[in-house]
Design an enzyme around this catalytic site. Structure first.
Site, PDB file in Angstrom:
ATOM      1  N   GLU A 272       0.829  -1.208   0.000  1.00 32.57           N
ATOM      2  CA  GLU A 272       0.000   0.000   0.000  1.00 32.57           C
ATOM      3  C   GLU A 272       0.865   1.260   0.000  1.00 32.57           C
ATOM      4  O   GLU A 272       0.849   2.037   0.957  1.00 32.57           O
ATOM      5  CB  GLU A 272      -0.893   0.016   1.249  1.00 32.57           C
ATOM      6  CG  GLU A 272      -1.812  -1.173   1.391  1.00 32.57           C
ATOM      7  CD  GLU A 272      -2.582  -1.160   2.716  1.00 32.57           C
ATOM      8  OE1 GLU A 272      -2.279  -0.326   3.600  1.00 32.57           O
ATOM      9  OE2 GLU A 272      -3.483  -1.998   2.876  1.00 32.57           O
ATOM     10  N   PRO A 273       1.642   1.490  -1.044  1.00 38.77           N
ATOM     11  CA  PRO A 273       2.504   2.668  -1.044  1.00 38.77           C
ATOM     12  C   PRO A 273       1.729   3.937  -1.368  1.00 38.77           C
ATOM     13  O   PRO A 273       0.832   3.938  -2.210  1.00 38.77           O
ATOM     14  CB  PRO A 273       3.491   2.362  -2.182  1.00 38.77           C
ATOM     15  CG  PRO A 273       2.705   1.506  -3.120  1.00 38.77           C
ATOM     16  CD  PRO A 273       1.756   0.712  -2.290  1.00 38.77           C
ATOM     17  N   GLY A 274       2.072   5.006  -0.681  1.00 40.99           N
ATOM     18  CA  GLY A 274       1.503   6.319  -1.008  1.00 40.99           C
ATOM     19  C   GLY A 274       2.636   7.258  -1.359  1.00 40.99           C
ATOM     20  O   GLY A 274       2.966   7.492  -2.517  1.00 40.99           O
ATOM     21  N   ARG A 275       3.311   7.724  -0.303  1.00 40.61           N
ATOM     22  CA  ARG A 275       4.386   8.714  -0.456  1.00 40.61           C
ATOM     23  C   ARG A 275       5.454   8.302  -1.479  1.00 40.61           C
ATOM     24  O   ARG A 275       5.902   9.119  -2.273  1.00 40.61           O
ATOM     25  CB  ARG A 275       5.045   8.902   0.917  1.00 40.61           C
ATOM     26  CG  ARG A 275       6.134   9.943   0.937  1.00 40.61           C
ATOM     27  CD  ARG A 275       6.936   9.890   2.249  1.00 40.61           C
ATOM     28  NE  ARG A 275       6.156   9.519   3.398  1.00 40.61           N
ATOM     29  CZ  ARG A 275       5.710  10.367   4.326  1.00 40.61           C
ATOM     30  NH1 ARG A 275       5.980  11.640   4.229  1.00 40.61           N
ATOM     31  NH2 ARG A 275       5.008   9.920   5.353  1.00 40.61           N
ATOM     32  N   ARG A 314       2.944  20.041   6.780  1.00 37.49           N
ATOM     33  CA  ARG A 314       3.971  19.109   7.265  1.00 37.49           C
ATOM     34  C   ARG A 314       5.068  19.783   8.089  1.00 37.49           C
ATOM     35  O   ARG A 314       5.454  19.268   9.138  1.00 37.49           O
ATOM     36  CB  ARG A 314       4.575  18.301   6.110  1.00 37.49           C
ATOM     37  CG  ARG A 314       3.552  17.478   5.322  1.00 37.49           C
ATOM     38  CD  ARG A 314       4.184  16.426   4.425  1.00 37.49           C
ATOM     39  NE  ARG A 314       4.709  15.322   5.195  1.00 37.49           N
ATOM     40  CZ  ARG A 314       5.979  15.112   5.435  1.00 37.49           C
ATOM     41  NH1 ARG A 314       6.897  15.911   4.916  1.00 37.49           N
ATOM     42  NH2 ARG A 314       6.373  14.108   6.178  1.00 37.49           N
ATOM     43  N   TYR A 318       4.945  18.276  11.774  1.00 35.04           N
ATOM     44  CA  TYR A 318       5.975  17.267  12.088  1.00 35.04           C
ATOM     45  C   TYR A 318       7.383  17.848  12.072  1.00 35.04           C
ATOM     46  O   TYR A 318       8.354  17.087  12.058  1.00 35.04           O
ATOM     47  CB  TYR A 318       5.965  16.129  11.053  1.00 35.04           C
ATOM     48  CG  TYR A 318       4.631  15.586  10.637  1.00 35.04           C
ATOM     49  CD1 TYR A 318       3.839  14.873  11.534  1.00 35.04           C
ATOM     50  CD2 TYR A 318       4.163  15.763   9.340  1.00 35.04           C
ATOM     51  CE1 TYR A 318       2.622  14.350  11.123  1.00 35.04           C
ATOM     52  CE2 TYR A 318       2.942  15.240   8.931  1.00 35.04           C
ATOM     53  CZ  TYR A 318       2.183  14.536   9.829  1.00 35.04           C
ATOM     54  OH  TYR A 318       0.977  14.015   9.418  1.00 35.04           O
ATOM     55  N   CYS A 344      -1.664  33.855  11.187  1.00 31.11           N
ATOM     56  CA  CYS A 344      -1.359  34.469  12.484  1.00 31.11           C
ATOM     57  C   CYS A 344      -1.010  33.429  13.540  1.00 31.11           C
ATOM     58  O   CYS A 344      -1.752  33.238  14.513  1.00 31.11           O
ATOM     59  CB  CYS A 344      -2.532  35.325  12.914  1.00 31.11           C
ATOM     60  SG  CYS A 344      -2.830  36.595  11.686  1.00 31.11           S
ATOM     61  N   GLU A 345       0.060  32.710  13.299  1.00 29.26           N
ATOM     62  CA  GLU A 345       0.566  31.742  14.269  1.00 29.26           C
ATOM     63  C   GLU A 345       2.075  31.657  14.100  1.00 29.26           C
ATOM     64  O   GLU A 345       2.562  31.601  12.961  1.00 29.26           O
ATOM     65  CB  GLU A 345       0.019  30.330  14.007  1.00 29.26           C
ATOM     66  CG  GLU A 345      -1.449  30.206  14.192  1.00 29.26           C
ATOM     67  CD  GLU A 345      -1.870  28.824  14.694  1.00 29.26           C
ATOM     68  OE1 GLU A 345      -1.040  28.121  15.298  1.00 29.26           O
ATOM     69  OE2 GLU A 345      -3.032  28.488  14.477  1.00 29.26           O
TER      70      GLU A 345
HETATM   71  N1  LLP Z   1      -1.509   1.943   4.490  1.00 30.98           N
HETATM   72  C1  LLP Z   1      -2.000   2.369   5.671  1.00 30.98           C
HETATM   73  C2  LLP Z   1      -2.872   1.498   6.437  1.00 30.98           C
HETATM   74  C3  LLP Z   1      -1.631   3.646   6.144  1.00 30.98           C
HETATM   75  O1  LLP Z   1      -2.094   4.066   7.322  1.00 30.98           O
HETATM   76  C4  LLP Z   1      -0.775   4.468   5.373  1.00 30.98           C
HETATM   77  C5  LLP Z   1      -0.397   5.810   5.827  1.00 30.98           C
HETATM   78  C6  LLP Z   1      -0.313   3.982   4.129  1.00 30.98           C
HETATM   79  C7  LLP Z   1      -0.697   2.707   3.728  1.00 30.98           C
HETATM   80  C8  LLP Z   1       0.569   4.774   3.211  1.00 30.98           C
HETATM   81  O2  LLP Z   1       1.772   5.129   3.798  1.00 30.98           O
HETATM   82  P1  LLP Z   1       2.919   5.804   2.894  1.00 30.98           P
HETATM   83  O3  LLP Z   1       3.368   4.773   1.908  1.00 30.98           O
HETATM   84  O4  LLP Z   1       2.335   6.988   2.222  1.00 30.98           O
HETATM   85  O5  LLP Z   1       3.955   6.186   3.888  1.00 30.98           O
HETATM   86  N2  LLP Z   1       0.595  12.725   6.986  1.00 30.98           N
HETATM   87  C9  LLP Z   1       1.825  12.014   7.245  1.00 30.98           C
HETATM   88  C10 LLP Z   1       1.768  10.576   6.773  1.00 30.98           C
HETATM   89  C11 LLP Z   1       0.612   9.789   7.376  1.00 30.98           C
HETATM   90  C12 LLP Z   1       0.552   8.375   6.872  1.00 30.98           C
HETATM   91  C13 LLP Z   1      -0.646   7.658   7.395  1.00 30.98           C
HETATM   92  N3  LLP Z   1      -0.809   6.323   6.924  1.00 30.98           N
HETATM   93  C14 LLP Z   1       2.977  12.778   6.607  1.00 30.98           C
HETATM   94  O6  LLP Z   1       2.745  13.854   6.054  1.00 30.98           O
HETATM   95  O7  LLP Z   1       4.130  12.350   6.683  1.00 30.98           O
END
Ligand code: LLP
Length: 414
Positions: A272-275, A314, A318, A344-345
């Site tokens: 499940e890649p996102g980033r 971000r 973080y 304003c922060e």
């Molecule tokens: N699968 C599940 C169940 C997840 O909770 C997540 C991310 C992913 C896959 C995808 O993860 P990735 O491959 O994108 O790392 N807002 C934060 C990141 C939160 C990620 C939450 N879950 C940031 O800006 O770094």
């Protein structure tokens, strides 16, 4: 390379970012699809020797055109809300290619997902399993489910995005997951147990936690097989890190090698890649509004830009690092700047202590914001969310127009 300088101007593929800023205005997100395609194909190649399926994590960037193009690349999807399910369906995805994660699925979301024919619910608690069973029974359907395990693995990332430790809200300890899987297999006739899922955190750069968690989950699978509970799916989640500054994340090829060394022959593996697919494809374009000297000696001066924490949270949330570049190279003496927005922060900063030669009106590109950039934006301070643009080669399009004040006010009384 998707972002290169041509005659001193930073370009997204063949398009000068200055041309996009002039036509669309700032702030504005730009994504290069060539970068996403390259990353996607690289991951596909790395997983080539195993039976694996890429399920893009929609939360990273849910722009409809992004999702449409992910469908074209052949991706399935990992979603965490009914809204994300609506988006992927609208983008042309087949719901059977979608897995539904998250600890808080509402009755409405479960029922909607079931009716669409969702591929799998990744179940995070006993209570959720009962809820899905009850709704499936009422609808006369069988719900495909995997149980999310919390393998209690410590990872080196920001604590807000570590998810696989006992104290986190996600998943269930191995023994509880085992008991639930057995109960589903034996007693819950409207659930079809498919396998085990987990996700240990995000922006991980080391492979070891993946090895440890996979081994633990394979062990749990063996216990289930001994108990005569079939378990054909293992979903290892996402979390694969990218380079924002000096990180040296493992490569997709290294991940592929790790997986190829494990006994996965009988298993359908989900990732499940996102980033890691879309993070590096994006920049946020912003213009310098004012330069303001720091009042306190020894502190960096302030560069006030037209983007803010509402557009990219971000850094504030973080203390994340994003590189900042001038779009057009110009001569001048470099000084240290804190790059801040108009909100304003004091927490409204985009970058701290950056050496740049800046002037009012300069266009800046904040790098690596393709993931968790626009999707985490808000209207704080009644600011309008920025436009999003997709570039591929010498073609570009606005995939989401800038919000208008009417968009905002229409939702409110009077
Ligand atoms: N699968 C599940 C169940 C997840 O909770 C997540 C991310 C992913 C896959 C995808 O993860 P990735 O491959 O994108 O790392 N807002 C934060 C990141 C939160 C990620 C939450 N879950 C940031 O800006 O770094």
């Amino acid at each position: 390379m998707p972002y290169l300088r041509k005659e001193g101007v930073l370009c997204a593929d063949d398009i000068p970012l200055s041309a996009i800023a002039t036509q669309v205005g700032t702030p504005c997100y730009v994504y290069t699809w060539s970068d996403v395609t390259a990353r996607y194909r690289e991951l596909e190649r790395a997983l080539g020797s195993i039976n694996a399926r890429i399920r893009y994590a929609v939360k990273a960037n849910s722009n409809l055109e992004v999702l449409r193009r992910m469908v074209e690349l052949g991706a399935g999807f990992d979603i965490v809300s009914g809204g994300e399910l609506e988006r992927v369906i609208r983008a042309g995805a087949n719901p059977s290619d979608v897995v539904f994660s998250g600890v808080g699925k509402t009755r409405q979301e479960v029922s909607f997902a079931l009716k669409t024919g969702i591929g799998c619910f990744n179940v995070e608690s006993v209570a959720e399993a009962h809820r899905i069973e009850e709704i499936a029974e009422r609808l006369g359907l069988t719900a495909p489910v995997a149980v999310r395990v919390n393998p209690d693995i410590d990872v080196d990332t920001h604590p807000y995005i570590a998810t696989g430790m006992r104290e986190n809200k996600f998943g269930m300890p191995e023994d509880d997951a085992f008991a639930l899987a057995v109960a589903i297999g034996r007693d819950m006739s409207h659930l079809h147990f498919k396998g085990l899922a987990y996700h240990i955190g995000s922006q991980l750069t080391e492979l070891e936690p993946y090895a440890d968690s996979l081994d633990a989950v394979l062990e749990l699978r063996s216990r289930l097989l001994e108990a005569e509970v079939g378990c054909s799916v293992i979903d290892i989640g996402g979390g694969f890190g990218i380079r924002y500054r000096e990180e040296e994340p493992f490569s997709f090829a290294e991940l592929g090698e790790l997986l190829a060394q494990r006994p996965l022959q009988e298993i359908e593996l989900d990732v499940e890649p996102g980033r890691s697919l879309i993070g590096s494809s994006g920049v946020l374009l912003t213009r310098v509004e004012y330069l303001k000297p720091a009042a306190k000696p020894g502190y960096p001066d302030f560069c006030i830009v037209d983007a803010a924490m509402n557009d990219l949270i971000r850094p504030a949330l973080y203390e994340a690092f994003h590189d900042v570049e001038k779009v057009t190279e110009t001569e001048g003496e470099e000084r240290e700047w804190n790059i801040v927005g108009p909100i304003c922060e004091t927490g409204d900063f985009l970058a701290k202590v950056r050496s740049l030669a800046l002037q009012e009106g300069d266009l800046l590109a904040i790098r690596d914001v393709g993931a968790y950039g626009f999707v985490m934006s808000s209207n704080y301070n009644s600011r309008l969310r920025p436009a999003e643009v997709i570039v591929e080669g010498d073609v570009w399009e606005v995939s989401r127009r800038r919000e208008s004040m009417a968009d905002l006010l229409n939702l409110e009384l009077g």
